[in-house]
Design a protein around this motif. Structure first.
Motif, PDB file in Angstrom:
ATOM      1  N   SER A   1      90.835 114.501   4.687  1.00 18.35           N
ATOM      2  CA  SER A   1      91.623 115.682   4.333  1.00 18.35           C
ATOM      3  C   SER A   1      91.457 116.788   5.370  1.00 18.35           C
ATOM      4  N   THR A   2      90.339 116.785   6.117  1.00 21.87           N
ATOM      5  CA  THR A   2      90.194 117.776   7.195  1.00 21.87           C
ATOM      6  C   THR A   2      91.146 117.481   8.345  1.00 21.87           C
ATOM      7  N   ASP A   3      91.587 116.228   8.479  1.00 26.79           N
ATOM      8  CA  ASP A   3      92.545 115.871   9.525  1.00 26.79           C
ATOM      9  C   ASP A   3      93.972 116.242   9.141  1.00 26.79           C
ATOM     10  N   PHE A   4      94.311 116.066   7.865  1.00 29.86           N
ATOM     11  CA  PHE A   4      95.702 116.247   7.457  1.00 29.86           C
ATOM     12  C   PHE A   4      95.960 117.578   6.759  1.00 29.86           C
ATOM     13  N   GLY A   5      94.895 118.244   6.309  1.00 30.14           N
ATOM     14  CA  GLY A   5      95.051 119.557   5.717  1.00 30.14           C
ATOM     15  C   GLY A   5      95.322 119.563   4.236  1.00 30.14           C
ATOM     16  N   GLU A   6      95.398 118.404   3.635  1.00 29.03           N
ATOM     17  CA  GLU A   6      95.564 118.273   2.193  1.00 29.03           C
ATOM     18  C   GLU A   6      94.856 116.994   1.755  1.00 29.03           C
ATOM     19  N   SER A   7      94.704 116.815   0.450  1.00 33.84           N
ATOM     20  CA  SER A   7      94.041 115.622  -0.069  1.00 33.84           C
ATOM     21  C   SER A   7      94.763 114.359   0.372  1.00 33.84           C
ATOM     22  N   ILE A   8      93.992 113.282   0.563  1.00 42.47           N
ATOM     23  CA  ILE A   8      94.610 112.009   0.934  1.00 42.47           C
ATOM     24  C   ILE A   8      95.388 111.410  -0.236  1.00 42.47           C
ATOM     25  N   ARG A   9      95.303 112.011  -1.412  1.00 45.32           N
ATOM     26  CA  ARG A   9      96.142 111.580  -2.538  1.00 45.32           C
ATOM     27  C   ARG A   9      97.602 111.986  -2.317  1.00 45.32           C
ATOM     28  N   HIS A  10      97.846 112.826  -1.324  1.00 42.22           N
ATOM     29  CA  HIS A  10      99.210 113.268  -1.024  1.00 42.22           C
ATOM     30  C   HIS A  10      99.676 112.837   0.363  1.00 42.22           C
ATOM     31  N   THR A  11      98.779 112.346   1.198  1.00 41.70           N
ATOM     32  CA  THR A  11      99.095 112.015   2.585  1.00 41.70           C
ATOM     33  C   THR A  11      99.770 110.652   2.697  1.00 41.70           C
ATOM     34  N   SER A  12     100.830 110.572   3.481  1.00 41.81           N
ATOM     35  CA  SER A  12     101.495 109.293   3.731  1.00 41.81           C
ATOM     36  C   SER A  12     100.497 108.279   4.283  1.00 41.81           C
TER      37      SER A  12
ATOM     38  N   GLN B   1      76.204 128.985  26.221  1.00 43.49           N
ATOM     39  CA  GLN B   1      74.793 129.337  26.230  1.00 43.49           C
ATOM     40  C   GLN B   1      74.577 130.804  25.867  1.00 43.49           C
ATOM     41  N   LYS B   2      74.084 131.018  24.670  1.00 49.37           N
ATOM     42  CA  LYS B   2      73.778 132.353  24.177  1.00 49.37           C
ATOM     43  C   LYS B   2      72.905 132.185  22.929  1.00 49.37           C
ATOM     44  N   ASN B   3      72.132 133.200  22.577  1.00 49.43           N
ATOM     45  CA  ASN B   3      71.298 133.092  21.383  1.00 49.43           C
ATOM     46  C   ASN B   3      72.136 132.990  20.120  1.00 49.43           C
ATOM     47  N   GLU B   4      73.152 133.845  20.024  1.00 50.41           N
ATOM     48  CA  GLU B   4      74.021 133.797  18.850  1.00 50.41           C
ATOM     49  C   GLU B   4      74.835 132.508  18.839  1.00 50.41           C
ATOM     50  N   GLY B   5      75.299 132.164  17.665  1.00 48.06           N
ATOM     51  CA  GLY B   5      76.151 130.990  17.537  1.00 48.06           C
ATOM     52  C   GLY B   5      77.076 131.143  16.348  1.00 48.06           C
ATOM     53  N   VAL B   6      78.133 130.349  16.329  1.00 56.66           N
ATOM     54  CA  VAL B   6      79.118 130.428  15.252  1.00 56.66           C
ATOM     55  C   VAL B   6      79.293 129.056  14.615  1.00 56.66           C
ATOM     56  N   LEU B   7      79.112 129.024  13.307  1.00 61.59           N
ATOM     57  CA  LEU B   7      79.529 127.876  12.509  1.00 61.59           C
ATOM     58  C   LEU B   7      80.853 128.237  11.860  1.00 61.59           C
ATOM     59  N   ILE B   8      81.831 127.377  12.014  1.00 61.27           N
ATOM     60  CA  ILE B   8      83.099 127.609  11.320  1.00 61.27           C
ATOM     61  C   ILE B   8      83.105 126.778  10.047  1.00 61.27           C
ATOM     62  N   CYS B   9      83.340 127.470   8.947  1.00 57.98           N
ATOM     63  CA  CYS B   9      83.617 126.793   7.679  1.00 57.98           C
ATOM     64  C   CYS B   9      85.117 126.505   7.678  1.00 57.98           C
ATOM     65  N   TYR B  10      85.443 125.240   7.525  1.00 53.78           N
ATOM     66  CA  TYR B  10      86.833 124.770   7.647  1.00 53.78           C
ATOM     67  C   TYR B  10      87.219 124.165   6.304  1.00 53.78           C
ATOM     68  N   ALA B  11      88.139 124.811   5.608  1.00 54.40           N
ATOM     69  CA  ALA B  11      88.543 124.339   4.283  1.00 54.40           C
ATOM     70  C   ALA B  11      90.040 124.060   4.252  1.00 54.40           C
ATOM     71  N   VAL B  12      90.452 123.137   3.392  1.00 54.62           N
ATOM     72  CA  VAL B  12      91.857 122.749   3.327  1.00 54.62           C
ATOM     73  C   VAL B  12      92.356 122.832   1.893  1.00 54.62           C
ATOM     74  N   GLY B  13      93.686 122.866   1.773  1.00 55.79           N
ATOM     75  CA  GLY B  13      94.324 122.795   0.471  1.00 55.79           C
ATOM     76  C   GLY B  13      93.884 123.908  -0.466  1.00 55.79           C
ATOM     77  N   GLU B  14      93.614 123.536  -1.720  1.00 57.37           N
ATOM     78  CA  GLU B  14      93.240 124.517  -2.722  1.00 57.37           C
ATOM     79  C   GLU B  14      91.903 125.184  -2.396  1.00 57.37           C
ATOM     80  N   LYS B  15      91.005 124.462  -1.726  1.00 56.39           N
ATOM     81  CA  LYS B  15      89.724 125.059  -1.332  1.00 56.39           C
ATOM     82  C   LYS B  15      89.967 126.246  -0.401  1.00 56.39           C
TER      83      LYS B  15
END
Length: 455
Positions: free
Chosen positions: A185-196, A339-353
């Motif tokens: 679902s992270t690839d298609f952006g919605e649940s695989i219950r709806h993906t072709s 290269q830096k002390n700080e860093g970023v984690l991206i929370c990646y959510a799809v659909g209703e989430k």
């Protein structure tokens, strides 16, 4: 046989009076000398660059105050020497055209592959410590062979069911199905219950080992849109020019009007806009009903990116990503190799989430995201410097991140939307073989440019 060759050999486009992009059947007419391109995303810039190189006058009209469209690099305020992607993220090893353009423009590509960790039912497992069942792994290992052995009729039949149903019919266990839905679902952006099932199987069977999550442009993917814009020429790109009308009532030209009152006339138009924006234009004469029906049927993926800027990279691993069964869904290290002390984690959510995370206030959203990290790292709130969000589901111009093909849509909607309307040709990631990728947008734009040039 790749998707393109399959569509050609199966006669899908032939029944609509259309061949492959670049080989459209059209009546001979005067040679095109000028073209207006709607949209300065990757498809529009690629089309304009192609035509300019052919000696054709081009004008690109863009509603946003920047080029790049859904490619959107960003420097977080609390870590402004770092760059993250609020839009398109990956260049795949199979994405030949993007790689060629990066070489042409002197842009460097770095490895952007990850090793997936898992947080399931509150239990954390590192990469390599979790897996699918033996039965599923055998199927996945053999998926490309299965795909290549399918007949045209079998592949077309896949489009009539969803990806979840196809896998469930193989009697994989519940854990396999849950993991597959979380990951795919992270690839298609919605649940695989709806993906072709066709769209899913085709992508996984034809992709690189990491499903094209391979590379990233040093300095941000917007570097490529900047180079494409330079190649087109600043004088040929009009930002904050929102198109409101396309008039084809004259037999030999097309007139385009913008909300600021400006007007432009050319021999042809290439429209690279997302379908949401296409419907906001007054088309004179009106678009065929078949096109309107196809536009209404095609949805765009609800994807939200919620970057979390941390004072240190407590996850330790540069190639860290993690899928979870929480509303936070998926995390990945967005500042890998910077290269830096700080860093970023991206929370990646799809659909209703993604809808839910976007609707919450900042404190509520941070709590959900940080709680999802606890099984792996404990309480990391003290490391949080800044939380951001960009939810493509409410983007003014697209109302989604990229096109989402559900059941019975790949062979019905896409061919219809590719058909030129008089002097207007269409392009964009939603019409591409590499649909949903920067590669698809660029190739689709160049093919539309070729279609116009040869018309």
């Amino acid at each position: 046989m790749k998707r393109r060759e399959f569509i050609a050999h199966s006669g899908i486009l032939g029944g609509l009076g259309v061949t492959l992009p670049g080989l459209l059947n059209q009546k001979p007419r005067k040679k095109v000398k000028s073209v207006i391109v709607l949209g300065a995303g990757f498809a529009g810039l690629a089309a304009a660059k192609y035509l300019k190189n052919k000696g054709i006058s081009v004008m690109v009209l863009e509603s946003r105050n920047r080029t790049g469209g859904r490619v959107f690099s960003h420097h977080p305020e609390k870590a402004n020497q770092l760059v993250i992607e609020l839009g398109a993220e990956w260049v795949g090893n199979s994405h030949e055209r993007v790689i060629q353009l990066c070489s042409e423009f002197g842009l460097e590509l770095l490895n952007n592959q990850f090793e997936s960790h898992l947080s399931l039912q509150g239990q954390y497992q590192k990469a390599g410590e979790w897996d699918f069942s033996k039965e599923f792994n055998e199927f996945w290992k053999n998926k490309t062979n299965l795909w290549n052995k399918m007949t045209a009729a079998q592949r077309k039949k896949l489009d009539k069911m969803d990806w979840w149903r196809y896998l469930a019919n193989k009697s994989f266990d519940d854990r396999d199905m849950l993991l597959r839905d979380l990951l795919d679902s992270t690839d298609f952006g919605e649940s695989i219950r709806h993906t072709s099932a066709y769209a899913a199987f085709a992508e996984y069977a034809e992709s690189s080992e990491k499903n094209e999550m391979d590379l990233k442009i040093v300095g941000g993917n917007s570097k490529l849109s900047e180079k494409l814009s330079e190649a087109v020429g600043g004088d040929n790109i009009k930002l904050q020019h929102h198109v409101v009308r396309v008039d084809q009532t004259k037999a030999s030209s097309v007139k385009v009007e913008c909300s600021n009152g400006s007007q432009y006339t050319a021999d042809a138009v290439i429209c690279t806009l997302p379908t949401w924006s296409m419907l906001k234009i007054q088309w004179t004469p009106g678009l065929p009903q078949s096109n309107i029906d196809a536009i209404h049927a095609l949805q765009y993926a609800r994807i939200g990116k919620f970057p979390m800027v941390f004072s240190e990279r407590f996850w330790k691993m540069e190639d860290f990503d993690m899928v979870t069964d929480t509303p936070a869904h998926y995390f990945y290290h967005a500042t890998k190799s910077q290269q830096k002390n700080e860093g970023v984690l991206i929370c990646y959510a799809v659909g209703e989430k993604a809808d839910v995370l976007n609707s919450l206030n900042e404190s509520q959203r941070e709590t959900i995201i940080l709680d999802a990290l606890k099984p792996a790292f404990g309480n990391v709130r003290n490391h949080l410097l800044q939380s951001l969000k960009y939810y493509w589901g409410v983007d003014t111009y697209s109302k989604g991140a990229y096109a989402f093909y559900g059941k019975s849509q790949w062979f019905g909607i896409m061919p219809q939307l590719k058909i030129p309307f008089q002097r207007v040709h269409f392009a964009g990631e939603h019409l591409a073989d590499w649909q949903g990728f920067m590669e698809g947008a660029i190739v689709s734009g160049e093919e539309a440019g070729e279609n116009v040039f040869r018309s």
